[in-house]
Design an enzyme around this catalytic site. Structure first.
Site, PDB file in Angstrom:
ATOM      1  N   GLY A  94      50.122  58.080  36.577  1.00 36.84           N
ATOM      2  CA  GLY A  94      50.126  58.370  35.141  1.00 36.84           C
ATOM      3  C   GLY A  94      51.474  58.196  34.463  1.00 36.84           C
ATOM      4  CB  SER A  95      54.674  56.523  35.325  1.00 40.66           C
ATOM      5  OG  SER A  95      54.319  55.175  35.503  1.00 40.66           O
ATOM      6  CG  ASN A  96      52.282  52.484  32.378  1.00 38.80           C
ATOM      7  OD1 ASN A  96      53.033  51.874  31.630  1.00 38.80           O
ATOM      8  ND2 ASN A  96      52.152  52.195  33.669  1.00 38.80           N
ATOM      9  CG  MET A 135      44.231  51.630  39.588  1.00 43.30           C
ATOM     10  SD  MET A 135      45.163  50.244  38.879  1.00 43.30           S
ATOM     11  CE  MET A 135      45.398  49.278  40.350  1.00 43.30           C
ATOM     12  NE  ARG A 136      36.024  52.108  39.887  1.00 44.89           N
ATOM     13  CZ  ARG A 136      35.636  51.809  41.126  1.00 44.89           C
ATOM     14  NH1 ARG A 136      36.486  51.901  42.128  1.00 44.89           N
ATOM     15  NH2 ARG A 136      34.412  51.385  41.361  1.00 44.89           N
ATOM     16  CG  ASN A 173      44.671  46.513  31.748  1.00 49.86           C
ATOM     17  OD1 ASN A 173      44.782  47.647  32.206  1.00 49.86           O
ATOM     18  ND2 ASN A 173      44.713  45.428  32.511  1.00 49.86           N
ATOM     19  CG  HIS A 216      47.987  42.862  35.312  1.00 51.86           C
ATOM     20  ND1 HIS A 216      47.103  43.371  36.246  1.00 51.86           N
ATOM     21  CD2 HIS A 216      48.517  41.739  35.863  1.00 51.86           C
ATOM     22  CE1 HIS A 216      47.113  42.587  37.313  1.00 51.86           C
ATOM     23  NE2 HIS A 216      47.952  41.594  37.108  1.00 51.86           N
TER      24      HIS A 216
HETATM   25  C1  GAR Z   1      50.931  50.256  36.608  1.00 48.01           C
HETATM   26  O1  GAR Z   1      51.981  49.594  37.224  1.00 48.01           O
HETATM   27  C2  GAR Z   1      49.941  49.285  36.006  1.00 48.01           C
HETATM   28  O2  GAR Z   1      50.532  48.095  35.614  1.00 48.01           O
HETATM   29  C3  GAR Z   1      49.011  49.048  37.165  1.00 48.01           C
HETATM   30  O3  GAR Z   1      48.881  50.312  37.774  1.00 48.01           O
HETATM   31  C4  GAR Z   1      50.100  51.016  37.645  1.00 48.01           C
HETATM   32  C5  GAR Z   1      49.802  52.437  37.211  1.00 48.01           C
HETATM   33  O4  GAR Z   1      50.951  53.215  37.254  1.00 48.01           O
HETATM   34  N1  GAR Z   1      47.751  48.578  36.698  1.00 48.01           N
HETATM   35  C6  GAR Z   1      47.091  47.600  37.302  1.00 48.01           C
HETATM   36  O5  GAR Z   1      47.470  47.065  38.315  1.00 48.01           O
HETATM   37  C7  GAR Z   1      45.792  47.200  36.604  1.00 48.01           C
HETATM   38  N2  GAR Z   1      45.394  45.905  37.016  1.00 48.01           N
HETATM   39  P1  GAR Z   1      50.983  54.628  36.533  1.00 48.01           P
HETATM   40  O6  GAR Z   1      49.755  55.402  37.015  1.00 48.01           O
HETATM   41  O7  GAR Z   1      52.247  55.263  36.999  1.00 48.01           O
HETATM   42  O8  GAR Z   1      50.966  54.409  35.061  1.00 48.01           O
END
Ligand code: GAR
Length: 230
Positions: A46-48, A124-125, A141, A143
């Site tokens: 969940g850092s984003n 991630m779904r 999204n 990526h």
């Molecule tokens: C992020 O790096 C995002 O780009 C990736 O999951 C990570 C989630 O990090 N998403 C994907 O790969 C989607 N295809 P977070 O939970 O710390 O935000």
């Protein structure tokens, strides 16, 4: 608690001293009156999600996260939502026997929360047209690659395997083809000779946290302008 990262949102920082490039450069943040109403989806750390809330708290992104949905109980994003006092709902994909059923539940949740934009912040779904059509041009999204390179799973590993010298991240609109919708913002970062998946992912994530709130602002602006014309 969310990381306190030394982010800069200034335009003259779009070409950073360590070689990163953000486009379109982060300039004047749009004003939203009333504030943009956001829904966020997350699966893991969940850092984003945290970075979106930080940009809101810093008064840059004029928005409010009205609803977080997670698919993994007790994940980092859910814990952050607790700290931020943001409503968090668990929709566990394991409890739905078709992707469409999960997406119907997502749509219902976000419509009830009256959100304008939905952000997949580490979701991630794979999502279906049930969700995409409910939020046309309003489903974002993030990526961890410079799309259209390295779509799908383990984008950072794919980049290292391909020996690229520059990688990065992309904020894009979602369409039924995975990682293929219209690109809203990208950041490029150098790949170092001694990079590991973890070190490169960290450098990329630092930039994700900058471009995702900015892409939300740009998408929100488009949406609100379309609303006022329509
Ligand atoms: C992020 O790096 C995002 O780009 C990736 O999951 C990570 C989630 O990090 N998403 C994907 O790969 C989607 N295809 P977070 O939970 O710390 O935000």
């Amino acid at each position: 608690m969310p990381e306190q990262l030394n982010r800069s949102y200034c335009s003259d920082d779009s070409l950073g001293s360590s070689g990163e490039l953000v486009a379109p450069s982060i300039e004047r943040w749009p004003q939203f009156e009333p504030m943009l109403r956001l829904g966020v989806m997350a699966s893991g750390n969940g850092s984003n999600f945290g970075a979106i809330q930080e940009a809101i708290s810093a008064n840059l992104l004029k928005a409010e996260i009205r609803q977080l949905v997670v698919n993994n109980q007790g994940c980092g994003a859910a814990k952050r939502a607790d700290c931020f006092n943001i409503p968090c709902k668990l929709l566990d994909h394991r409890k739905f026997n078709q992707r469409e059923h999960l997406d119907h539940a997502l749509v219902k949740t976000f419509l009830q929360a009256d959100v304008e934009l939905v952000v997949m912040a580490g979701w991630m779904r794979i999502v279906t047209s049930v969700l995409i059509d409910a939020f046309p041009s309003r489903l974002l999204n993030i990526h961890p690659s410079l799309l259209p390179s390295f779509k799908g799973l383990d984008a950072v590993g794919q980049a290292l395997k391909a020996s690229v010298r520059v990688s990065g991240c992309t904020a894009h609109l979602v369409q039924p083809d995975v990682d293929a919708g219209r690109i809203i913002a990208q950041a490029a970062v150098p790949v170092h000779q001694n990079d590991t998946p973890a070190s490169l992912a960290k450098r990329i994530q630092f930039q994700e946290h900058r471009i995702l709130p900015w892409a939300i602002a740009l998408t929100g602006l488009n949406w609100r302008q379309g609303q006022s014309i329509g």
